[in-house]
Design an enzyme around this catalytic site. Structure first.
Site, PDB file in Angstrom:
ATOM      1  N   GLU A 150       0.859  -1.185   0.000  1.00  0.00           N
ATOM      2  CA  GLU A 150       0.000   0.000   0.000  1.00  0.00           C
ATOM      3  C   GLU A 150       0.893   1.232   0.000  1.00  0.00           C
ATOM      4  OE1 GLU A 150      -3.721   1.907   2.566  1.00  0.00           O
ATOM      5  OE2 GLU A 150      -2.444   0.374   3.454  1.00  0.00           O
ATOM      6  N   ALA A 192      -2.303   8.135   6.889  1.00  0.00           N
ATOM      7  CA  ALA A 192      -1.251   7.869   7.871  1.00  0.00           C
ATOM      8  C   ALA A 192       0.095   7.542   7.230  1.00  0.00           C
ATOM      9  CB  ALA A 192      -1.686   6.715   8.783  1.00  0.00           C
ATOM     10  N   HIS A 234      -5.847   5.902  -1.793  1.00  0.00           N
ATOM     11  CA  HIS A 234      -5.049   7.063  -1.367  1.00  0.00           C
ATOM     12  C   HIS A 234      -4.864   7.985  -2.571  1.00  0.00           C
ATOM     13  CE1 HIS A 234      -4.077   5.939   2.770  1.00  0.00           C
ATOM     14  NE2 HIS A 234      -4.123   4.688   2.333  1.00  0.00           N
ATOM     15  N   ASN A 239     -12.462   5.957   2.349  1.00  0.00           N
ATOM     16  CA  ASN A 239     -11.326   6.481   3.114  1.00  0.00           C
ATOM     17  C   ASN A 239     -10.170   6.831   2.181  1.00  0.00           C
ATOM     18  OD1 ASN A 239     -12.516   4.147   5.305  1.00  0.00           O
ATOM     19  ND2 ASN A 239     -12.149   6.205   6.066  1.00  0.00           N
ATOM     20  N   ASP A 254     -15.352  -1.348  10.972  1.00  0.00           N
ATOM     21  CA  ASP A 254     -14.966  -1.411  12.391  1.00  0.00           C
ATOM     22  C   ASP A 254     -15.795  -0.486  13.269  1.00  0.00           C
ATOM     23  OD1 ASP A 254     -13.981   0.998  11.455  1.00  0.00           O
ATOM     24  OD2 ASP A 254     -11.987   0.771  12.350  1.00  0.00           O
ATOM     25  N   HIS A 313     -14.193   3.765  10.857  1.00  0.00           N
ATOM     26  CA  HIS A 313     -13.774   4.284   9.556  1.00  0.00           C
ATOM     27  C   HIS A 313     -14.930   4.667   8.634  1.00  0.00           C
ATOM     28  CE1 HIS A 313      -9.728   2.888  10.538  1.00  0.00           C
ATOM     29  NE2 HIS A 313      -9.298   3.545   9.471  1.00  0.00           N
ATOM     30  N   ASP A 361      -7.682  -3.865   7.863  1.00  0.00           N
ATOM     31  CA  ASP A 361      -6.689  -2.781   7.884  1.00  0.00           C
ATOM     32  C   ASP A 361      -6.081  -2.677   9.279  1.00  0.00           C
ATOM     33  OD1 ASP A 361      -5.116  -0.814   6.748  1.00  0.00           O
ATOM     34  OD2 ASP A 361      -6.549   0.799   7.074  1.00  0.00           O
ATOM     35  N   SER A 368      -5.427   5.863  11.649  1.00  0.00           N
ATOM     36  CA  SER A 368      -4.260   5.072  11.251  1.00  0.00           C
ATOM     37  C   SER A 368      -4.586   3.596  11.376  1.00  0.00           C
ATOM     38  CB  SER A 368      -3.063   5.426  12.141  1.00  0.00           C
ATOM     39  OG  SER A 368      -1.932   4.670  11.776  1.00  0.00           O
TER      40      SER A 368
END
EC number: 3.5.1.25
Length: 408
Positions: free
Chosen positions: A143, A154, A211, A235, A269, A272, A294, A329
């Site tokens: 990643e 992060a 990202h 995200n 979770d 996120h 993640d 993060s």
């Protein structure tokens, strides 16, 4: 014992009084296993005239394919992005500990790091079959570092990279040999990215978009070049906008290659992704949803300061931040917790929630023998109660973990 004459003479194990997840439904059928694979009982009865050598009563529990986590950065104090002399022992520890969460295969994930880290770490994480020692390693997920500065999250800015004139050569110079790599996350808006996507997919590596500040057109072009996955949808990407939905728009795009299914990771979770966003994604494109943890090295450790690659991470309750910031993060939720939250948040069926952690990641990676309990598939499966709490985990038909009171 996995095939041929040896498998034919291996003991036959019959799991009775259970509900099997097969073909998108929970079926009240027995599960037959021999030589590490799921067996067709009709062939056993009518062609070989054999019966089971051993029966195990499952007490009405659910048997589902083993969970596959394609994005996990570490856990239990182990950081996959740390260049040590014995990376393998850390991977082995995580592989062993995630068995209790139903994970039978995973992709150790490295976040953005300097080239020397990749060169040292990657050769130490070979593809490895699972067993009593732990979950199987399917290959590494890289990643970064070829991601957007604006949406780095992060990831440390100092180590981000763009593609130079000879783009794929730059990739090889950064990572080193790609033998142990299964997934690469990159930002498709970077110059020469399509050249890299084509080169990676030609080597059987899954390319994921993430990202990124890519608009929908750039994302569609990347899929045309071979990308098949989206890293943690919503995200670290542009938010959905009605005039240009960005990468999120791939879920309903009509500009994808015929027959191509775009898969997307979701971190369910409870931190996120808002439950409403989980529901939107699932209802728009349920067959592409892949649950990922993640998880960061702080998984299983509790509050305090921990690491993630080159960054320091602070855990406060259920949330992990880059120390001194409010930048998320990674997650500290294991896979079974994500499945339960996803099912509760979306109201989807138990079958759909379980397939998002098993069948879909297997399809993403082209794993024909994993992610299902079809005849001939690897006998990697998890035993769950009606609340989707893991009672036991099997790999190749062998019990590798069980809850203290499970009795399986």
């Amino acid at each position: 014992m996995r095939g041929g004459r040896c498998a034919a003479w291996a003991p036959v194990l019959q799991f009775t009084n259970c509900r099997i997840l097969r073909g998108g439904a929970l079926l009240r059928e027995d599960l037959w296993v021999r030589g590490g694979r799921i067996l067709d009982p009709e062939k056993l009865f009518f062609e070989e005239r054999r019966v089971a050598d051993e029966q195990r009563d499952c007490g009405g529990l659910i048997l589902a394919p083993g969970f596959i986590d394609v994005q996990i950065n570490g856990g239990f104090g182990v950081d996959f992005s740390k260049a040590t002399e014995d990376v393998g022992s850390g991977v082995a520890l995580v592989a062993r500990r995630i068995l209790s969460h139903g994970v039978t295969s995973f992709c150790p994930t490295l976040v953005t790091s300097p080239p020397e880290v990749y060169h040292k770490v990657l050769p130490q994480i070979p593809v490895k079959s699972g067993g009593p020692h732990g979950a199987g390693v399917l290959g590494v997920h890289l990643e970064g570092p070829f991601i957007s500065r604006e949406k780095r999250g992060a990831h440390p800015e100092a180590h981000l990279r763009s593609f130079e004139a000879n783009a794929f050569h730059d990739v090889l110079a950064t990572y080193g040999p790609l033998d142990n790599v299964r997934i690469v996350t990159l930002a498709p808006e970077l110059g020469r990215s399509h050249e890299v996507i084509r080169a990676l997919t030609a080597q059987g590596i899954c390319v994921s978009l993430g990202h990124s500040v890519a608009d929908l057109r750039a994302a569609e072009d990347a899929v045309q070049s071979g990308a098949t996955f989206i890293t943690h949808l919503f995200n670290a990407m542009l938010p959905f906008h009605h005039r240009d939905p960005g990468i999120v728009g791939l879920l309903t795009s009509d500009q994808l290659p015929p027959g191509r299914c775009i898969f997307y990771g979701m971190i369910a979770d409870g931190i996120h992704t808002n439950p409403a966003a989980l529901r939107i994604a699932h209802r728009a494109h349920p067959q592409g949803l892949v649950l990922v943890t993640d998880a960061v090295p702080a998984l299983g450790l509790g509050n305090g300061r921990h690491t993630l690659g080159q960054q320091e991470v602070e855990v406060d309750g259920l949330t992990a931040y880059v120390a001194g910031t409010k930048t998320l993060s990674g997650s500290i939720a294991p896979m079974d917790v994500c499945i339960r939250h996803f099912q509760q948040a979306t109201g989807c069926s138990v079958e759909s929630a379980l397939e998002a952690a098993s069948l879909h990641p297997a399809q993403l990676l082209g794993l024909e023998n994993k992610g299902s309990l079809d005849f001939g598939a690897d006998a990697d499966f998890v035993v769950l109660d009606d609340g989707l709490h893991v009672q036991a985990t099997y790999i190749s038909g062998e019990l590798v973990w069980q809850a203290e009171d499970a009795g399986l």
